[in-house]
Write an enzyme that holds these catalytic residues in place. Structure first.
Site, PDB file in Angstrom:
ATOM      1  N   ARG A  15      -1.918  11.941  15.290  1.00  0.00           N
ATOM      2  CA  ARG A  15      -3.255  12.180  15.826  1.00  0.00           C
ATOM      3  C   ARG A  15      -4.264  12.204  14.688  1.00  0.00           C
ATOM      4  O   ARG A  15      -4.025  12.840  13.670  1.00  0.00           O
ATOM      5  CB  ARG A  15      -3.348  13.547  16.525  1.00  0.00           C
ATOM      6  CG  ARG A  15      -2.434  13.703  17.705  1.00  0.00           C
ATOM      7  CD  ARG A  15      -3.160  13.713  19.017  1.00  0.00           C
ATOM      8  NE  ARG A  15      -2.162  13.857  20.076  1.00  0.00           N
ATOM      9  CZ  ARG A  15      -2.025  14.945  20.817  1.00  0.00           C
ATOM     10  NH1 ARG A  15      -2.829  15.963  20.640  1.00  0.00           N
ATOM     11  NH2 ARG A  15      -1.113  14.991  21.752  1.00  0.00           N
ATOM     12  N   SER A 103      -4.569  11.745  24.044  1.00  0.00           N
ATOM     13  CA  SER A 103      -4.136  12.755  25.007  1.00  0.00           C
ATOM     14  C   SER A 103      -5.324  13.564  25.508  1.00  0.00           C
ATOM     15  O   SER A 103      -6.269  13.021  26.056  1.00  0.00           O
ATOM     16  CB  SER A 103      -3.057  13.638  24.380  1.00  0.00           C
ATOM     17  OG  SER A 103      -2.497  14.504  25.343  1.00  0.00           O
ATOM     18  N   LYS A 113       1.803   8.055  20.537  1.00  0.00           N
ATOM     19  CA  LYS A 113       3.035   8.681  21.012  1.00  0.00           C
ATOM     20  C   LYS A 113       4.110   7.595  20.991  1.00  0.00           C
ATOM     21  O   LYS A 113       3.866   6.486  21.467  1.00  0.00           O
ATOM     22  CB  LYS A 113       2.856   9.254  22.414  1.00  0.00           C
ATOM     23  CG  LYS A 113       1.899  10.442  22.462  1.00  0.00           C
ATOM     24  CD  LYS A 113       1.761  11.014  23.863  1.00  0.00           C
ATOM     25  CE  LYS A 113       0.824  12.217  23.874  1.00  0.00           C
ATOM     26  NZ  LYS A 113       0.625  12.768  25.232  1.00  0.00           N
ATOM     27  N   ASP A 239      -4.277  15.099  32.787  1.00  0.00           N
ATOM     28  CA  ASP A 239      -4.895  15.065  31.463  1.00  0.00           C
ATOM     29  C   ASP A 239      -5.291  13.630  31.120  1.00  0.00           C
ATOM     30  O   ASP A 239      -5.133  12.711  31.932  1.00  0.00           O
ATOM     31  CB  ASP A 239      -3.956  15.670  30.415  1.00  0.00           C
ATOM     32  CG  ASP A 239      -2.751  14.804  30.118  1.00  0.00           C
ATOM     33  OD1 ASP A 239      -2.353  14.006  30.987  1.00  0.00           O
ATOM     34  OD2 ASP A 239      -2.179  14.916  29.009  1.00  0.00           O
ATOM     35  N   ASP A 241      -4.206  11.182  29.346  1.00  0.00           N
ATOM     36  CA  ASP A 241      -3.299  10.030  29.330  1.00  0.00           C
ATOM     37  C   ASP A 241      -2.256  10.074  30.440  1.00  0.00           C
ATOM     38  O   ASP A 241      -1.330   9.279  30.461  1.00  0.00           O
ATOM     39  CB  ASP A 241      -2.626   9.880  27.964  1.00  0.00           C
ATOM     40  CG  ASP A 241      -1.706  11.046  27.599  1.00  0.00           C
ATOM     41  OD1 ASP A 241      -1.994  12.181  28.017  1.00  0.00           O
ATOM     42  OD2 ASP A 241      -0.713  10.823  26.883  1.00  0.00           O
ATOM     43  N   HIS A 326       3.589  19.233  30.804  1.00  0.00           N
ATOM     44  CA  HIS A 326       4.586  18.165  30.665  1.00  0.00           C
ATOM     45  C   HIS A 326       5.825  18.566  31.481  1.00  0.00           C
ATOM     46  O   HIS A 326       6.441  19.591  31.206  1.00  0.00           O
ATOM     47  CB  HIS A 326       5.002  17.994  29.202  1.00  0.00           C
ATOM     48  CG  HIS A 326       3.934  17.480  28.303  1.00  0.00           C
ATOM     49  ND1 HIS A 326       3.618  16.143  28.220  1.00  0.00           N
ATOM     50  CD2 HIS A 326       3.104  18.114  27.433  1.00  0.00           C
ATOM     51  CE1 HIS A 326       2.635  15.974  27.342  1.00  0.00           C
ATOM     52  NE2 HIS A 326       2.312  17.159  26.850  1.00  0.00           N
TER      53      HIS A 326
END
Length: 460
Positions: A15, A103, A113, A239, A241, A326
Site C-alpha cells: 500500500r 481497499s 493484493k 468496502d 474493493d 473479510h
C-alpha cells in the site's frame, strides 16, 4: 519518478500514496519482481485486475508491463472486485494474481493484493519482492510475456447464482459507497431473485458520498436511512474493493461481522460437524461459545486477510472470518474473502425466516465499540505495541492473549490493542456486559497506553 520505499511493503499487501510512495515506475518494478517469483514456482500466467480508483489504469498498465518484462503472460480482467481476481486464479488456468486496489484507504492511496501459486502471500514473501527489485531490477526476459484481456463478470456471477439460492423473494438495499462492488452487486442479487435498491453503486474513485468502509458506523448512515424510508428488509454494504461485507437490519442495527459469523458458522457446521472455525482477535467473546454450541471448534487467530487465508489452508477449516468484514468460505466456495459472495450466503440464510432482522438482532451481543483508531506517525504503532507488550500491567486475574497485539479477557468483557499492518494506527476494540464494565476496561487500557505514550490522543 517516485523512489522505491520499503515502507509500502506491508505485512499482507502493498500500500502506498500515489505520487509520493507509489507510481507507475514502482508498479512496473513490483510487477517484474512478482513475475520472477511466479516463474520460480513454475507459474507462467498471472491474472490482474483493478478497482475504481483514479490511479488504477496507469498503475495496472505499468504492473502488466513489469510482469511481461519478467517473461510472464498477463490476463487482464479490467475493472473488477478483488474477489473476482481471486476467482480468476481458480478458473483461468493461472494460479497467481494481483489486484490493484487501495481497499478502504483514502482516495490518494493504492496498492496490490497478491496470490502466488495459489497462496496469499504475506510477511517475508512480500518484503522478498522488495529485495528482489534491488537485486534483479535490470534482468529482463529474452522473450516478454503476452498480454490479453478477459471479461470474467458473467462467469463469476453465474457461479454464485447457480449455487446460492434464496428461499423466498426479498427486497434489499445495497450501499457500495462508489466502490467497485457497485459494478456487480445489483446484477448479482437481482440474478438471485432479489428486488434491489442501489445506493452509490456508480463507481467513482473520488468516493463523493461517504468512504467505502462498512467497519465504521458513520459510513452506514445512508443505508440505515434507506431501510427506514423504504420497504427493503435488509441492507448490505461493501468496502472499496468488494472483499468485505457490512449488514444493517430494518431497525437500523449494525450487525458487525463477528455476529454475522455466528450464522455462517451455524450453517457451515451442518455440513462440516466438528470442524474448526477460524476468527480473528477483534471478534466478540460470544462467537466461540456459539461455534461450540453449533458443533464446531473455535480457533482464534491473527488479524489480516492473507494471514487468515493461509491459516485456513493450513487447518482445512471450512470457514474463517475477521471483525473487519473479510469472510472466507471454503464450504461451497474457494476459501478466499469475498464480500459479494458472503452477502449472497447471508441472504440464503435470512430468506428461510419471515423476519430477517429479528433473527440477526437476536444473536448474542454485549455493549461493544466498533474499531477505534489511535492515530500515530509512520512506524510509531509497532514501537508502541512492543512497549505495551513488554511493560503493560493489568490488575486482577485477566487472561492475556498475545497472538496479535494485546487482548485482555475479563470475566465480564475484553479489551484489545493491536498494531494495524496497513496504516500507522493502533486498532482498539472493547466489549463488556455493562456500560460500567466497558468504561472500567477502557480506563485500564487508557492508563497503560498513556504510561507508555503520555501524549497519545486516545479515541475513547
Amino acid at each position: 519518478m517516485t523512489t522505491l520505499s520499503k515502507s509500502i511493503f506491508k505485512a499482507y499487501d502493498i500500500r502506498g500514496i500515489v505520487g509520493k510512495t507509489l507510481d507507475a515506475n514502482v508498479a512496473r518494478q513490483i510487477g517484474h519482481a512478482f513475475g520472477l517469483a511466479a516463474l520460480a514456482k513454475d507459474q507462467r500466467k498471472v491474472v490482474i485486475g483493478r478497482d475504481g480508483r483514479l490511479s488504477g489504469p496507469e498503475l495496472a498498465a505499468a504492473l502488466a508491463q513489469g510482469l511481461q518484462s519478467a517473461g510472464v503472460d498477463v490476463i487482464d480482467l479490467g475493472v473488477v472486485a478483488t474477489p473476482m481476481v481471486y476467482f480468476g486464479t481458480q478458473v483461468l488456468g493461472a494460479q497467481s494474481g494481483i489486484m490493484v486496489t487501495g481497499s478502504h484507504n483514502p482516495p490518494d492511496y493504492n496498492g496490490f493484493k497478491m496470490v502466488l501459486a495459489g497462496e496469499a502471500i504475506y510477511g517475508d514473501a512480500i518484503t522478498g519482492l522488495y529485495d528482489s527489485i534491488l537485486v534483479n531490477g535490470g534482468k529482463l526476459a529474452g522473450t516478454p510475456g503476452s498480454y490479453s484481456t478477459h471479461d470474467i463478470k458473467a462467469e463469476y456471477l453465474q457461479r454464485i447464482i447457480g449455487d446460492v439460492k434464496i428461499s423466498r423473494p426479498i427486497k434489499i438495499a445495497v450501499d457500495c459507497g462508489n466502490g467497485v462492488a457497485g459494478a456487480f452487486a445489483g446484477d448479482l442479487y437481482r440474478g438471485m431473485g432479489c428486488d434491489v435498491i442501489e445506493l452509490f453503486c456508480d463507481v467513482d474513485g473520488n468516493f463523493p458520498n461517504h468512504h467505502p468502509d462498512p467497519a465504521h458506523p458513520e459510513n452506514l448512515q445512508d443505508l440505515i436511512r434507506c431501510l427506514q424510508q423504504t420497504d427493503a428488509e435488509i441492507g448490505l454494504a461493501f468496502d472499496g474493493d468488494g472483499d468485505r461485507l457490512g449488514i444493517v437490519t430494518k431497525d437500523g442495527q449494525i450487525i458487525f461481522p463477528d455476529r454475522q459469523m455466528m450464522l455462517f458458522a451455524e450453517d457451515v457446521l451442518t455440513r462440516h460437524p466438528g470442524e474448526q472455525i477460524l476468527y480473528d482477535v477483534k471478534c466478540t467473546r460470544h462467537l466461540a461459545p456459539y461455534i461450540e454450541k453449533s458443533g464446531g471448534v473455535p480457533l482464534m487467530y491473527k488479524t489480516g486477510h492473507s494471514l487468515v487465508k493461509a491459516k485456513l489452508k493450513e487447518t482445512g477449516a471450512p470457514l474463517g472470518g475477521e471483525m473487519s468484514g473479510h469472510i472466507f468460505f471454503k464450504d461451497r466456495w474457494y476459501g478466499f474473502d469475498d464480500g459479494l459472495y458472503a452477502g449472497a450466503r447471508m441472504l440464503e440464510i435470512l430468506t428461510k425466516h419471515a423476519d430477517p432482522s429479528a433473527l440477526l438482532n437476536a444473536l448474542p451481543q454485549s455493549d461493544s465499540t466498533p474499531e477505534l483508531h489511535l492515530e500515530l506517525k509512520e512506524g510509531e504503532n509497532f514501537a508502541l505495541m512492543d512497549k505495551l507488550r513488554s511493560d503493560a500491567r493489568f490488575p486482577g486475574n485477566e487472561r492475556i492473549i498475545t497472538i496479535d497485539g494485546l487482548r485482555v479477557e475479563y470475566a465480564d468483557g475484553f479489551g484489545l490493542a493491536r498494531s494495524s499492518n496497513t496504516t500507522p494506527v493502533i486498532v482498539m476494540r472493547f466489549e463488556a456486559e455493562t456500560p460500567e464494565a466497558l468504561a472500567r476496561i477502557q480506563g485500564q487500557f487508557r492508563d497503560v497506553i498513556l504510561a507508555a505514550k503520555p501524549d497519545a490522543v486516545l479515541p475513547f
